[in-house]
Motif scaffolding. Structure first.
Motif, PDB file in Angstrom:
ATOM      1  N   LEU A 111       0.835  -1.205   0.000  1.00 41.03           N
ATOM      2  CA  LEU A 111       0.000   0.000   0.000  1.00 41.03           C
ATOM      3  C   LEU A 111       0.871   1.256   0.000  1.00 41.03           C
ATOM      4  N   CYS A 112       1.904   1.246   0.829  1.00 37.19           N
ATOM      5  CA  CYS A 112       2.832   2.380   0.890  1.00 37.19           C
ATOM      6  C   CYS A 112       3.447   2.636  -0.486  1.00 37.19           C
ATOM      7  N   ARG A 113       3.910   1.576  -1.103  1.00 39.27           N
ATOM      8  CA  ARG A 113       4.548   1.702  -2.415  1.00 39.27           C
ATOM      9  C   ARG A 113       3.554   2.247  -3.437  1.00 39.27           C
ATOM     10  N   LEU A 114       2.311   1.766  -3.383  1.00 40.42           N
ATOM     11  CA  LEU A 114       1.292   2.234  -4.331  1.00 40.42           C
ATOM     12  C   LEU A 114       1.038   3.740  -4.162  1.00 40.42           C
ATOM     13  N   VAL A 115       0.908   4.175  -2.935  1.00 39.15           N
ATOM     14  CA  VAL A 115       0.649   5.602  -2.696  1.00 39.15           C
ATOM     15  C   VAL A 115       1.829   6.447  -3.186  1.00 39.15           C
ATOM     16  N   LEU A 116       3.046   6.011  -2.879  1.00 38.07           N
ATOM     17  CA  LEU A 116       4.228   6.766  -3.323  1.00 38.07           C
ATOM     18  C   LEU A 116       4.324   6.786  -4.846  1.00 38.07           C
ATOM     19  N   ASN A 117       4.092   5.644  -5.479  1.00 40.20           N
ATOM     20  CA  ASN A 117       4.136   5.593  -6.948  1.00 40.20           C
ATOM     21  C   ASN A 117       3.054   6.476  -7.574  1.00 40.20           C
ATOM     22  N   THR A 118       1.883   6.491  -6.943  1.00 36.32           N
ATOM     23  CA  THR A 118       0.773   7.292  -7.477  1.00 36.32           C
ATOM     24  C   THR A 118       1.070   8.786  -7.318  1.00 36.32           C
ATOM     25  N   PHE A 119       1.546   9.189  -6.154  1.00 37.36           N
ATOM     26  CA  PHE A 119       1.919  10.603  -5.956  1.00 37.36           C
ATOM     27  C   PHE A 119       3.008  10.996  -6.958  1.00 37.36           C
ATOM     28  N   HIS A 120       3.953  10.103  -7.155  1.00 43.18           N
ATOM     29  CA  HIS A 120       5.043  10.381  -8.089  1.00 43.18           C
ATOM     30  C   HIS A 120       4.479  10.585  -9.503  1.00 43.18           C
ATOM     31  N   ALA A 121       3.577   9.704  -9.914  1.00 37.44           N
ATOM     32  CA  ALA A 121       2.992   9.796 -11.261  1.00 37.44           C
ATOM     33  C   ALA A 121       2.197  11.093 -11.429  1.00 37.44           C
ATOM     34  N   ILE A 122       1.456  11.492 -10.399  1.00 38.71           N
ATOM     35  CA  ILE A 122       0.690  12.755 -10.491  1.00 38.71           C
ATOM     36  C   ILE A 122       1.671  13.929 -10.618  1.00 38.71           C
ATOM     37  N   ALA A 123       2.709  13.909  -9.790  1.00 36.21           N
ATOM     38  CA  ALA A 123       3.677  15.014  -9.781  1.00 36.21           C
ATOM     39  C   ALA A 123       4.429  15.125 -11.111  1.00 36.21           C
ATOM     40  N   MET A 124       4.701  13.977 -11.744  1.00 35.76           N
ATOM     41  CA  MET A 124       5.438  13.991 -13.015  1.00 35.76           C
ATOM     42  C   MET A 124       4.623  14.606 -14.159  1.00 35.76           C
ATOM     43  N   GLN A 125       3.299  14.508 -14.063  1.00 33.38           N
ATOM     44  CA  GLN A 125       2.390  15.082 -15.074  1.00 33.38           C
ATOM     45  C   GLN A 125       2.640  14.551 -16.484  1.00 33.38           C
ATOM     46  N   LYS A 126       3.043  13.294 -16.584  1.00 37.94           N
ATOM     47  CA  LYS A 126       3.286  12.724 -17.915  1.00 37.94           C
ATOM     48  C   LYS A 126       2.161  11.808 -18.378  1.00 37.94           C
ATOM     49  N   LYS A 127       1.307  11.412 -17.473  1.00 42.29           N
ATOM     50  CA  LYS A 127       0.191  10.524 -17.803  1.00 42.29           C
ATOM     51  C   LYS A 127      -1.115  11.250 -17.501  1.00 42.29           C
ATOM     52  N   PRO A 128      -2.175  10.927 -18.248  1.00 42.49           N
ATOM     53  CA  PRO A 128      -3.465  11.563 -17.932  1.00 42.49           C
ATOM     54  C   PRO A 128      -3.878  11.237 -16.493  1.00 42.49           C
ATOM     55  N   VAL A 129      -4.407  12.229 -15.822  1.00 45.91           N
ATOM     56  CA  VAL A 129      -4.821  12.042 -14.430  1.00 45.91           C
ATOM     57  C   VAL A 129      -5.855  10.908 -14.325  1.00 45.91           C
ATOM     58  N   ALA A 130      -6.738  10.800 -15.324  1.00 35.87           N
ATOM     59  CA  ALA A 130      -7.770   9.758 -15.306  1.00 35.87           C
ATOM     60  C   ALA A 130      -7.153   8.357 -15.349  1.00 35.87           C
ATOM     61  N   LEU A 131      -6.045   8.230 -16.063  1.00 35.40           N
ATOM     62  CA  LEU A 131      -5.364   6.927 -16.138  1.00 35.40           C
ATOM     63  C   LEU A 131      -4.733   6.591 -14.784  1.00 35.40           C
ATOM     64  N   ILE A 132      -4.060   7.560 -14.192  1.00 35.02           N
ATOM     65  CA  ILE A 132      -3.419   7.346 -12.886  1.00 35.02           C
ATOM     66  C   ILE A 132      -4.477   6.951 -11.852  1.00 35.02           C
ATOM     67  N   LYS A 133      -5.586   7.668 -11.896  1.00 40.93           N
ATOM     68  CA  LYS A 133      -6.665   7.407 -10.931  1.00 40.93           C
ATOM     69  C   LYS A 133      -7.210   5.989 -11.091  1.00 40.93           C
ATOM     70  N   GLY A 134      -7.460   5.576 -12.337  1.00 37.88           N
ATOM     71  CA  GLY A 134      -8.019   4.243 -12.587  1.00 37.88           C
ATOM     72  C   GLY A 134      -7.081   3.134 -12.134  1.00 37.88           C
ATOM     73  N   VAL A 135      -5.808   3.295 -12.432  1.00 38.90           N
ATOM     74  CA  VAL A 135      -4.825   2.285 -12.002  1.00 38.90           C
ATOM     75  C   VAL A 135      -4.813   2.199 -10.480  1.00 38.90           C
ATOM     76  N   PHE A 136      -4.779   3.363  -9.840  1.00 40.50           N
ATOM     77  CA  PHE A 136      -4.771   3.385  -8.373  1.00 40.50           C
ATOM     78  C   PHE A 136      -5.998   2.658  -7.821  1.00 40.50           C
ATOM     79  N   GLU A 137      -7.158   2.933  -8.393  1.00 41.74           N
ATOM     80  CA  GLU A 137      -8.402   2.357  -7.865  1.00 41.74           C
ATOM     81  C   GLU A 137      -8.427   0.831  -7.993  1.00 41.74           C
ATOM     82  N   LEU A 138      -7.986   0.335  -9.125  1.00 42.88           N
ATOM     83  CA  LEU A 138      -7.977  -1.124  -9.299  1.00 42.88           C
ATOM     84  C   LEU A 138      -6.942  -1.772  -8.376  1.00 42.88           C
TER      85      LEU A 138
END
Ligand SMILES: [Zn+2]
Length: 268
Positions: A111-138
């Motif tokens: 869970l810790c790793r997922l949250v850190l990876n997700t925050f990192h992906a949002i901060a990088m702004q290279k992927k659509p936010v909707a994609l990051i959100k969907g991956v996180f949710e699943l």
């Protein structure tokens, strides 16, 4: 007794003018509350290490069931996740769900790793936010114990079909043929008021998915933790992916989040 941990700050509550209580997610202890005295003073040595969404190394002491922060050092601030309202809103939602499923005293490395990876992906702004959100949710649904079976059709075991019928509450999918058969069977059973009708898809939330959306779901659930966002989806497929991922999480965690509503209010 002093202990040094690494944790990500999911929530903070101001106490008076200068102090705060933080909800911190740690791999070792799960979710813990940490009292940070003087953290809101700009000149405080723990000021940067105690900002919301930061990942920090913290030396803490436990007293009467509460942890007190003694020394804090920032590892990563993820400051760029605040650059867009959409990103900041998603980060709040991510923090909310993580705080919800983490258990105090129970280690949660994944869970810790997922949250850190997700925050990192949002901060990088290279992927659509909707994609990051969907991956996180699943992915977080799977960590919470609700792993969908995306390997083979729940009816015949085949794994190749152009259109797939995903039973959101059951976490299982059907190929075209099996879905039509079971839907017809369910209709017949329902008319006879059979008690077993619940096992058939009719009446349940079924998402009709293209094979590319389905492949993305598989990727989000089964790929290695550091690769989860490494795929592309656009336009309608991305919208379908985002929709089914959110339905899956809401259906299985059985609660709503104010931060999710806020995300939708600001997301473009
Ligand atoms: Zn089938």
């Amino acid at each position: 007794m002093l202990e040094t941990i690494r944790g990500v700050i999911l929530r903070e509550t101001a106490i008076g003018d200068y102090d705060k209580i933080m909800t911190v997610l740690t791999a070792e202890h799960g979710r813990i509350s940490v009292y940070a005295k003087g953290a809101k003073r700009l000149k405080s040595p723990i000021f940067t290490a105690t900002q919301l969404f930061s990942y920090s190394e913290m030396t803490i002491a436990k007293s009467n069931e509460t942890y007190y922060l003694r020394v804090g050092e920032l590892i990563e601030s993820f400051y760029r996740l605040r650059e867009t309202l959409e990103g900041a809103a998603l980060a709040s939602y991510v923090a909310d769900v993580a705080a919800d499923i983490a258990v105090e005293g129970q280690p949660c490395t994944d869970l810790c790793r997922l949250v850190l990876n997700t925050f990192h992906a949002i901060a990088m702004q290279k992927k659509p936010v909707a994609l990051i959100k969907g991956v996180f949710e699943l992915r977080i649904s799977a960590i919470a114990g609700f792993v969908p079976n995306l390997v083979a059709c729940g009816g015949c075991g085949s794994s190749d079909s152009d259109v797939l019928y995903f039973d959101v509450s059951g976490g299982i999918f059907y190929c075209e043929e099996c879905y039509r058969q079971s839907a017809a069977l369910a209709e017949a059973l329902a008319s006879r008021r059979c008690e077993n009708e619940g096992i058939y898809p009719t009446g349940q939330l079924i998402s009709i998915l293209s094979s590319s959306v389905f492949a993305a779901m598989r990727y989000a659930v089964y790929s290695r933790a550091e690769r989860i966002f490494s795929f592309e989806l656009k336009d309608e497929a991305l919208a379908d992916f985002a929709r089914v991922a959110e339905h899956y999480l809401v259906c299985h965690l059985e609660r709503s989040y104010a931060t999710l509503e806020f995300y939708h209010a600001v997301a473009s």
